[in-house]
Design an enzyme around this catalytic site. Structure first.
Site, short mmCIF file in Angstrom:
data_model
loop_
_atom_site.label_atom_id
_atom_site.label_comp_id
_atom_site.label_asym_id
_atom_site.label_seq_id
_atom_site.Cartn_x
_atom_site.Cartn_y
_atom_site.Cartn_z
N LEU A 129 1.72 -5.30 58.56
CA LEU A 129 1.78 -5.69 57.18
C LEU A 129 3.33 -5.80 56.56
O LEU A 129 4.17 -4.82 57.28
CB LEU A 129 1.16 -4.55 56.25
N ASP A 130 3.78 -7.02 55.93
CA ASP A 130 5.30 -6.54 55.30
C ASP A 130 5.51 -5.73 55.05
O ASP A 130 4.26 -4.77 54.08
CB ASP A 130 5.14 -7.73 54.61
N LYS A 131 6.64 -4.97 54.75
CA LYS A 131 7.38 -4.07 53.96
C LYS A 131 5.95 -3.81 52.33
O LYS A 131 6.13 -2.53 52.26
CB LYS A 131 8.31 -3.22 53.77
N ARG A 230 1.35 -15.22 51.71
CA ARG A 230 2.18 -15.39 50.60
C ARG A 230 2.42 -16.91 50.76
O ARG A 230 2.62 -17.48 49.72
CB ARG A 230 3.20 -14.17 50.67
#
Length: 290
Positions: A129-131, A230
């Site tokens: 997962l993205d930060k 996103r």
């Protein structure tokens, strides 16, 4: 490293060869090690590759250090791990926003380091997962199961669902985005829709709740491109609220994207695993839009 696996009650009669190749998706290199070293037993007996196995059989797998060279990692803080599922082979945890999935530098500490400390040995990232994104992440607890889980992910047999609070109102109750995604040549941090050179990306969107100037949607990934949700939402005029890269209108203290559900069939037990997780910070921000 040794594993004992009991074939589930629903398992059909098949050969050892088919068990490893077709059911467990064991890579060729590892199958070769098991066969040449005679490191696979069925009910305590050494067998050949055409021997039959069936429900209830005890499968024993043995691996030498040469099969899987030892890997080291800086151990993190086990107390930071919110474990929601764990067995001999895999672990699913709930990542807070603001924490990287894995380190980019040798001495950097990220979720992988904390999970490894929690388990007591080096673990392996199956997906990330993205930060800025919170939610469920699957890790392999040993190198044997890692390529098997990777194959399940590639074959779209691991389902991941996200909540996203987006800008504006989405009219349709459900839709599918199929825009190809590639790198942004002008900003190495970002991705963008590129129909000619991008990679296939498919996101299923369903509307959950409408607010005055925002919409809460459920997103299900069919592929797993970097920043896929996103980019797709932003490209179609509904950037995620709080997104520092794809939405200039910052109206939240965090990226409003949370991986709330993961589902898979366990490769060894055939158990259907569905794990759900909430995020306190996501829900707190959501109340501001009521």
């Amino acid at each position: 490293m040794k594993f004992q696996i009991i074939l589930p009650n629903t398992f059909p009669k098949t050969t050892v060869k088919s068990l490893l190749e077709d059911y467990w998706l064991v890579p060729r290199k590892i199958r070769h090690f098991l066969r040449s070293k005679k490191h696979l037993k069925v009910n305590g007996r050494k067998i050949n590759w055409q021997s039959l196995v069936q429900a209830g059989d005890h499968i024993e797998l043995v691996f030498d250090q040469d099969d899987y060279p030892k890997k080291s990692i800086v151990m993190g803080d086990a107390s930071l791990v919110a474990c929601l599922y764990e067995d001999q082979h895999l672990i699913i945890v709930n990542k807070p926003e603001g924490m990287k999935t894995h380190a980019n530098e040798p001495q950097e500490i990220a979720l992988l380091n904390h999970v490894s400390a929690y388990v007591g040995k080096v673990c392996y990232v199956v997906h990330r997962l993205d930060k800025e994104t919170s939610g469920l992440i699957l890790f392999a607890k040993n190198p044997f199961v890692l390529p098997i889980l990777n194959r399940l992910l590639e074959d779209r047999q691991i389902s991941r669902q996200y909540w996203a609070l987006v800008q504006g109102k989405i009219k349709q109750d459900s839709l599918i985005y199929r825009d190809k995604i590639g790198r942004d040549r002008h900003d190495r941090r970002k991705r963008l829709v590129n129909q000619s050179r991008g990679q296939t990306a498919i996101t299923h969107i369903s509307k959950s709740k409408e607010f005055n100037e925002a919409t809460l949607v459920n997103c299900q990934l069919e592929t797993g491109r970097t920043h896929q949700i996103r980019v797709h939402l932003s490209h179609h005029g509904h950037p995620i609220i709080g997104d520092p890269l794809y939405n200039k209108n910052q109206r939240a203290r965090r990226l409003m994207l949370h991986a709330h559900q993961i589902s898979l069939t366990h490769p060894f037990t055939s158990e259907k695993i569905t794990i759900q997780a909430d995020s306190q910070s996501f829900q707190q921000e959501l109340t501001l839009f009521n």
